[in-house]
Design a protein around this motif. Structure first.
Motif, short mmCIF file in Angstrom:
data_model
loop_
_atom_site.label_atom_id
_atom_site.label_comp_id
_atom_site.label_asym_id
_atom_site.label_seq_id
_atom_site.Cartn_x
_atom_site.Cartn_y
_atom_site.Cartn_z
N HIS A 205 6.29 0.85 -8.63
CA HIS A 205 7.09 1.80 -7.62
C HIS A 205 5.73 3.06 -7.70
N ILE A 224 12.70 -3.82 -4.18
CA ILE A 224 11.10 -3.32 -3.74
C ILE A 224 10.41 -4.21 -5.03
N GLN A 227 10.20 -7.63 -3.42
CA GLN A 227 9.02 -8.22 -3.32
C GLN A 227 7.02 -8.89 -3.80
N ALA A 254 6.51 -1.72 1.09
CA ALA A 254 7.93 -2.87 1.13
C ALA A 254 8.73 -2.13 2.45
N PRO A 259 6.86 -7.46 1.94
CA PRO A 259 5.75 -6.94 1.89
C PRO A 259 5.00 -6.44 2.86
#
Length: 352
Positions: A205, A224, A227, A254, A259
């Motif tokens: 991330h 997240i 995805q 995201a 995505p």
């Protein structure tokens, strides 16, 4: 296979080349840095250094003649002169990857053709083109140079059509992109061997400040992480279509609808620095393994997770405080001048 003891040529002398050279030395390779600047930080940890322009084909040929394989550490190396390298040594990743990644319009078309989702976009070469793009896509949006921009440079946010009409456009090819409504950013980093085998690291991330990556956290939040599988499918298609060898990075937004591809980097990547301590094999070591034809190393997490923070500008002066916490892993790049917005190093912390 390029066996240990051979020389790996690296085009570019920045921190990515420095970390590739450190990983290569661990595997028994010598590195030869080629860069236009006179005192590159990568040369501090390499066996050889050649100062030369990236468009000097004679110098590139002489450099490659002393290497078993050549790679590059950033994507803005001019493509045409690289033809001087390949009669003497293989070049990985292939030059085709640079051709795609160096131009945002080429990149978008390439990903669109593979079925990837991108922000709405249009090429812009004039004020009339920009007006047409804003009318078709709407505002707000982002106007970007098609080439050379990084870390937020070469970009202009356009909140209204009137603001866009008032811009004094630079005399370079541009692209206009519509805003993407996203709740997070993440990267997919893979390594592909010459035999087509692909391995992925966990996706970080990524948190940006003023267009510069500030922190990467692994594992990513669940929303997240959900995805990542779809993003990996696209990343694998990109790698296969390019017959890629080495580490490849794709950045994604995201969104509530899955995505959305942002951009690609045909190289090791800032958002993968956590892998040095946080993965069983770092992105730098696996890049060396791939371009030399060695078996790929395991990419699994070495701990429950990792946090990587970039040290931007004066933050590098806090090295004593950082080292006072024995859990911190400090990486300083050896850059002489501390400048605002300049990446001076990074620090990682394992989540045990």
């Amino acid at each position: 296979m390029i066996p240990p003891g051979e020389t790996i040529g690296i085009l570019g002398g920045g921190q990515l080349g420095r970390m590739i050279a450190l990983a290569a030395a661990q595997l028994g390779y010598r590195c030869h840095i080629y860069a236009p600047e006179g005192d590159p930080i990568a040369a501090d940890v390499a066996a050889q250094f050649t100062q030369g322009a990236f468009d000097d084909t004679a110098a590139l040929a002489a450099f490659a003649a002393n290497c078993g394989v050549v790679t590059y550490e950033f994507e803005n190396v001019p493509v045409a002169p690289l033809a001087a390298i390949t009669p003497h040594a293989p070049l990985y990743p292939p030059a085709r990857a640079l051709e795609v990644a160096q131009d945002r319009v080429n990149e978008k078309r390439f990903v669109d053709a593979l079925g990837g989702r991108t922000a709405p976009w249009q090429a812009v070469d004039s004020e009339a083109d920009l007006a047409a793009a804003m009318a078709a896509i709407g505002t707000p949006g982002i106007l970007k140079t098609r080439r050379d921009g990084y870390d937020g440079k070469g970009q202009w946010r356009i909140m209204t059509a009137e603001q866009g009409q008032a811009l004094d456009l630079p005399d370079v090819p541009l692209i206009y992109e519509g805003f993407v409504d996203f709740f997070g950013e993440f990267s997919v980093i893979l390594v592909r061997g010459g035999d087509g085998a692909i391995a992925f690291w966990d996706s970080a991330h990524n948190h940006h400040v003023d267009g510069i990556l500030a922190r990467s956290t692994v594992p990513a939040p669940a929303a997240i992480a959900a995805q990542v599988a779809a993003a990996r499918v696209l990343a694998g298609k990109v790698a296969d279509a390019l017959d890629y060898v080495g580490v490849l990075t794709l950045e994604f937004f995201a969104t509530d609808h899955g995505p959305v591809f942002n951009e690609m980097a045909p190289r090791v990547h800032n958002s993968g620095h956590w892998t040095i301590e946080g993965a069983l094999t770092s992105q730098f070591e696996n890049h060396v393994r791939a371009i030399c034809g060695l078996p790929l190393g395991a990419t699994a997490l070495a701990a429950r997770g990792t946090v990587m923070d970039n040290l931007i500008g004066d933050a590098a002066h806090d090295w004593a405080t950082i080292l006072s916490d024995p859990a911190n892993h400090l990486h300083l790049y050896g850059k002489a001048a501390v400048l605002p917005g300049r990446k001076m190093g990074h620090v990682t912390r394992l989540i045990l």
